[in-house]
Design a protein around this motif. Structure first.
Motif, PDB file in Angstrom:
ATOM      1  N   GLY A  40       5.570  15.976  29.649  1.00 39.91           N
ATOM      2  CA  GLY A  40       4.268  15.572  29.145  1.00 39.91           C
ATOM      3  C   GLY A  40       4.092  14.097  28.924  1.00 39.91           C
ATOM      4  N   HIS A  41       5.029  13.288  29.396  1.00 38.85           N
ATOM      5  CA  HIS A  41       4.944  11.835  29.263  1.00 38.85           C
ATOM      6  C   HIS A  41       5.024  11.216  30.647  1.00 38.85           C
ATOM      7  N   GLU A  42       4.461  10.045  30.748  1.00 35.22           N
ATOM      8  CA  GLU A  42       4.425   9.348  32.032  1.00 35.22           C
ATOM      9  C   GLU A  42       5.807   9.220  32.672  1.00 35.22           C
ATOM     10  N   TYR A  43       6.836   9.000  31.829  1.00 34.15           N
ATOM     11  CA  TYR A  43       8.191   8.802  32.349  1.00 34.15           C
ATOM     12  C   TYR A  43       9.083  10.020  32.105  1.00 34.15           C
ATOM     13  N   ALA A  44       8.506  11.155  31.814  1.00 31.14           N
ATOM     14  CA  ALA A  44       9.293  12.357  31.527  1.00 31.14           C
ATOM     15  C   ALA A  44      10.085  12.785  32.759  1.00 31.14           C
ATOM     16  N   ASP A  45      11.302  13.286  32.497  1.00 33.27           N
ATOM     17  CA  ASP A  45      12.168  13.709  33.599  1.00 33.27           C
ATOM     18  C   ASP A  45      12.658  15.145  33.447  1.00 33.27           C
ATOM     19  N   GLY A  46      12.160  15.864  32.428  1.00 31.01           N
ATOM     20  CA  GLY A  46      12.554  17.257  32.248  1.00 31.01           C
ATOM     21  C   GLY A  46      13.918  17.450  31.632  1.00 31.01           C
ATOM     22  N   ALA A  47      14.580  16.374  31.190  1.00 30.65           N
ATOM     23  CA  ALA A  47      15.908  16.500  30.588  1.00 30.65           C
ATOM     24  C   ALA A  47      15.820  17.234  29.254  1.00 30.65           C
ATOM     25  N   ILE A  48      16.810  18.080  28.988  1.00 32.89           N
ATOM     26  CA  ILE A  48      16.860  18.813  27.721  1.00 32.89           C
ATOM     27  C   ILE A  48      17.387  17.875  26.642  1.00 32.89           C
ATOM     28  N   MET A  49      16.552  17.590  25.654  1.00 31.93           N
ATOM     29  CA  MET A  49      16.913  16.664  24.593  1.00 31.93           C
ATOM     30  C   MET A  49      17.640  17.350  23.440  1.00 31.93           C
ATOM     31  N   GLY A  50      17.589  18.657  23.422  1.00 32.74           N
ATOM     32  CA  GLY A  50      18.212  19.431  22.350  1.00 32.74           C
ATOM     33  C   GLY A  50      17.706  20.855  22.422  1.00 32.74           C
ATOM     34  N   CYS A  51      17.992  21.622  21.415  1.00 29.96           N
ATOM     35  CA  CYS A  51      17.513  23.000  21.388  1.00 29.96           C
ATOM     36  C   CYS A  51      17.208  23.389  19.948  1.00 29.96           C
ATOM     37  N   ALA A  52      16.524  24.512  19.797  1.00 26.26           N
ATOM     38  CA  ALA A  52      16.079  24.931  18.469  1.00 26.26           C
ATOM     39  C   ALA A  52      16.193  26.432  18.318  1.00 26.26           C
ATOM     40  N   LEU A  53      16.500  26.846  17.100  1.00 21.36           N
ATOM     41  CA  LEU A  53      16.336  28.234  16.704  1.00 21.36           C
ATOM     42  C   LEU A  53      14.939  28.328  16.108  1.00 21.36           C
ATOM     43  N   VAL A  54      14.040  29.021  16.798  1.00 14.93           N
ATOM     44  CA  VAL A  54      12.653  29.127  16.358  1.00 14.93           C
ATOM     45  C   VAL A  54      12.498  30.452  15.617  1.00 14.93           C
ATOM     46  N   LEU A  55      12.230  30.345  14.326  1.00  7.72           N
ATOM     47  CA  LEU A  55      12.168  31.550  13.496  1.00  7.72           C
ATOM     48  C   LEU A  55      10.802  32.213  13.602  1.00  7.72           C
ATOM     49  N   PRO A  56      10.758  33.542  13.575  1.00 10.78           N
ATOM     50  CA  PRO A  56       9.470  34.233  13.597  1.00 10.78           C
ATOM     51  C   PRO A  56       8.730  34.026  12.280  1.00 10.78           C
ATOM     52  N   ARG A  57       7.426  34.045  12.342  1.00  8.53           N
ATOM     53  CA  ARG A  57       6.614  33.887  11.139  1.00  8.53           C
ATOM     54  C   ARG A  57       6.839  35.101  10.230  1.00  8.53           C
ATOM     55  N   PHE A  66      27.933  21.070  26.767  1.00  9.68           N
ATOM     56  CA  PHE A  66      26.717  20.398  26.280  1.00  9.68           C
ATOM     57  C   PHE A  66      26.923  20.197  24.787  1.00  9.68           C
ATOM     58  N   ILE A  67      26.985  18.952  24.339  1.00 13.29           N
ATOM     59  CA  ILE A  67      27.375  18.648  22.964  1.00 13.29           C
ATOM     60  C   ILE A  67      26.134  18.374  22.116  1.00 13.29           C
ATOM     61  N   VAL A  68      26.033  19.083  20.994  1.00 20.15           N
ATOM     62  CA  VAL A  68      24.870  18.960  20.123  1.00 20.15           C
ATOM     63  C   VAL A  68      25.326  18.740  18.681  1.00 20.15           C
ATOM     64  N   ARG A  69      24.389  18.301  17.871  1.00 24.16           N
ATOM     65  CA  ARG A  69      24.621  18.162  16.435  1.00 24.16           C
ATOM     66  C   ARG A  69      23.360  18.617  15.709  1.00 24.16           C
ATOM     67  N   ARG A  70      23.544  19.409  14.679  1.00 26.82           N
ATOM     68  CA  ARG A  70      22.374  19.869  13.915  1.00 26.82           C
ATOM     69  C   ARG A  70      21.759  18.699  13.157  1.00 26.82           C
ATOM     70  N   VAL A  71      20.444  18.595  13.214  1.00 28.28           N
ATOM     71  CA  VAL A  71      19.721  17.520  12.540  1.00 28.28           C
ATOM     72  C   VAL A  71      18.535  18.110  11.789  1.00 28.28           C
ATOM     73  N   ASP A  72      18.145  17.441  10.724  1.00 29.84           N
ATOM     74  CA  ASP A  72      16.926  17.842  10.016  1.00 29.84           C
ATOM     75  C   ASP A  72      15.703  17.232  10.682  1.00 29.84           C
ATOM     76  N   LEU A  73      15.836  15.977  11.075  1.00 32.80           N
ATOM     77  CA  LEU A  73      14.782  15.267  11.782  1.00 32.80           C
ATOM     78  C   LEU A  73      15.417  14.479  12.911  1.00 32.80           C
ATOM     79  N   SER A  74      14.662  14.279  13.959  1.00 41.34           N
ATOM     80  CA  SER A  74      15.157  13.489  15.086  1.00 41.34           C
ATOM     81  C   SER A  74      14.149  12.398  15.415  1.00 41.34           C
ATOM     82  N   ALA A  75      14.667  11.273  15.893  1.00 41.52           N
ATOM     83  CA  ALA A  75      13.782  10.196  16.336  1.00 41.52           C
ATOM     84  C   ALA A  75      13.127  10.527  17.668  1.00 41.52           C
ATOM     85  N   LYS A  76      13.600  11.579  18.337  1.00 43.42           N
ATOM     86  CA  LYS A  76      13.057  11.956  19.637  1.00 43.42           C
ATOM     87  C   LYS A  76      11.826  12.839  19.450  1.00 43.42           C
ATOM     88  N   THR A  77      10.733  12.426  20.042  1.00 48.44           N
ATOM     89  CA  THR A  77       9.475  13.165  19.901  1.00 48.44           C
ATOM     90  C   THR A  77       9.606  14.594  20.396  1.00 48.44           C
TER      91      THR A  77
END
Length: 534
Positions: free
Chosen positions: A340-357, A395-406
């Motif tokens: 969704g950005h002019e320079y987007a490349d489809g790279a996976i920036m991270g992942c999320a556990l999305v909880l049901p409402r 694929f190495i990840v770290r749990r974060v509360d907030l990320s600088a990545k949009t």
């Protein structure tokens, strides 16, 4: 009403934005102020329990409103990079002393305290000992301490100059009476906010402020705020960084809107998925693209199930009952691609556990317990976790509360909109026919069937049908990938592969995301990005 007023004694506010070191933070984030109160709480070795109770109460009062100068009335100093010598605290034995001090602070019994004290004394003696015949490594370490030999790194000192050198955090509906005295004591000991040069005076005041910014999901200002357990999380984080190592402020994001603006139209529908996400940011490993997302999602799910062991998980977490797949919404494992950005490349920036409402409190706590257990068993010293399975490279990840990545901002995917475009293709629940055929309108009939399929999927996830659906095999967002780049879904022996399509979906009224559609929605397929309707 609780109102805490902060006066900038020098008329300036120096604090670096958490996601851009070249820009000053403004408005001041409530989470930063809460951290200053926690620092004041620990001014003394013996913590005042009444003050601690006051902060535990404050963290439960929700996001405050702000009385503050908004951007048109704020000046920003031009930021210049300054190269300064690095004070490397790992040289000279400091690290060993801090480690010994931490163990002494954690010692509970007299025996462990004596042992920790002895280790601390030994570390101190070793740090100041003079070796008559130093090794080459010791000489290299010593010369590295000299100013002219130290590495120089760029530092920035962004500053904001508001017209009014005073702002306030407001909780309009709370009664602070039981904790007011303790809050006043804490505020009186807060002397800076942000950089050490940003001197402040804080006080609890009896004054009727008119808020300038109020919490609102339709706002365009995102600030870091606190929630339950913030005090404990800050204290635990401090045990690791000891005020020296780099760290991220534990917090959650909250949208704010101008109090002078009317609220946006209330969404008529909302997703069965919530904005309550557990985020994991990519910190290493190969730069995977969205087409490998389902493998990554399965690896994440497998890691959590593995640490849980043989016990049965609730169906809201596992997605299964004793008789098979559950029909009710459950946790989704969603890789988040840069699209969704002019320079987007489809790279996976991270992942999320999305909880049901509406996830039950006990189920949510169990999920967080699984994540904590996974981190405890598998994370390295930096909190990094490795996801790998089958042909998926580590694929190495770290749990974060907030990320600088949009891309990793839940608000980006969860905001209300009348238009959504797929970031990853939708795996249709039914075979619509041959979308590539040119015989006798076969492709058109298949497209109409696919549109109906997506309409049904929207009804299941958000409760309303879209007014218009357009389908395509080619990507409709910058950075998104063609459907042919994705592996067959579900990709299991004996299972018929689903037809996949990209889609542009429009609703008559705003719908609140996140929008995950189709057969692979619990593994990141059918992830839709809210976009502006043009």
């Amino acid at each position: 009403m609780l109102a805490i007023e902060v006066e900038l004694l020098t008329g300036r506010y120096a604090a670096t934005a958490h996601n851009d070191r070249w820009r000053a933070e403004w408005p001041p984030h409530p989470a930063r102020f809460f951290s200053a109160l926690v620092a004041a709480l620990h001014d003394y070795d013996n913590v005042d329990q009444a003050e601690r109770e006051a902060l535990l109460w404050l963290e439960r009062q929700g996001a405050p409103s702000l009385w503050v100068d908004l951007e048109p009335r704020v000046g920003r100093r031009q930021v210049q990079g300054v190269y300064v010598p690095v004070n490397d605290i790992t040289l000279g034995g400091d690290a060993a002393i801090r480690e010994a001090e931490a163990k002494l602070a954690e010692a509970k019994t007299p025996a462990t305290k004596r042992k920790a004290e002895a280790a601390l004394e030994k570390a101190k003696r070793k740090a100041v000992a003079v070796d008559p015949q130093p090794s080459d490594k010791a000489l290299e370490t010593a010369t590295a301490l000299l100013p002219e030999r130290r590495t120089r790194r760029v530092r920035t000192f962004p500053v904001v100059l508001p017209e009014t050198p005073t702002f306030a955090f407001l909780w309009p509906t709370v009664d602070p009476s039981p904790h007011r005295a303790s809050l006043e004591q804490l505020c009186a000991r807060v002397t800076r906010l942000g950089h050490s040069s940003s001197l402040v005076r804080c006080s609890v005041v009896d004054r009727n402020f008119t808020p300038m910014l109020v919490p609102g999901d339709d706002g365009d200002v995102v600030l870091r705020v606190v929630g339950c357990d913030q005090l404990e999380r800050l204290e635990q984080t401090y045990k690791h960084h000891q005020g020296v190592e780099s760290r991220a402020l534990p917090a959650r994001s909250q949208r704010y809107r101008s109090a002078s603006k009317g609220t946006a139209p209330t969404p008529t529908a909302e997703s069965v998925f919530s904005s309550d996400w557990v985020l994991f940011e990519r910190v290493g490993g190969p730069r995977l693209v969205a087409s490998r997302g389902t493998d990554l999602a399965r690896a994440l799910r497998g890691a959590l199930i593995e640490v849980h062991g043989s016990q049965n998980l609730p169906e809201t977490l596992s997605g299964h009952t004793e008789s098979g797949p559950t029909a009710q919404p459950h946790v989704a494992f969603v890789p988040l691609p840069f699209v969704g950005h002019e320079y987007a490349d489809g790279a996976i920036m991270g992942c999320a556990l999305v909880l049901p409402r509406g996830l039950a409190k006990n189920d949510r706590e169990l999920l967080l317990h699984l994540v904590a257990k996974w981190e405890k068993q598998r994370a390295d010293q930096r909190g990094n976790l490795t996801l790998a399975a089958g042909t998926l490279p580590p694929f190495i990840v770290r749990r974060v509360d907030l990320s600088a990545k949009t891309t990793l901002d839940p608000a980006r995917w969860c905001r209300a909109s009348t238009r959504f475009v797929t970031a990853t293709p939708i795996a249709l629940d039914k075979n619509p026919g041959n979308l590539r055929s040119n015989k006798d309108g076969t492709a058109r009939k298949a497209a109409l069937e696919a549109q109906q399929n997506i309409s049904d999927a929207c009804l299941r996830v958000v409760g309303v049908r879209p007014s218009l659906v357009e389908v395509s095999l080619a990507p409709l967002l910058p950075g998104a990938q063609h459907v042919r780049d994705f592996l067959p879904w579900p990709g299991r022996p004996g299972r018929t592969p689903r037809v996949r399509v990209h889609a542009d979906i429009r609703f008559e009224a705003p719908v609140r995301g996140p929008l995950l559609l189709g057969a692979g929605r619990y593994f990141g397929l059918g992830l839709c990005l809210p976009v502006e309707d043009r």
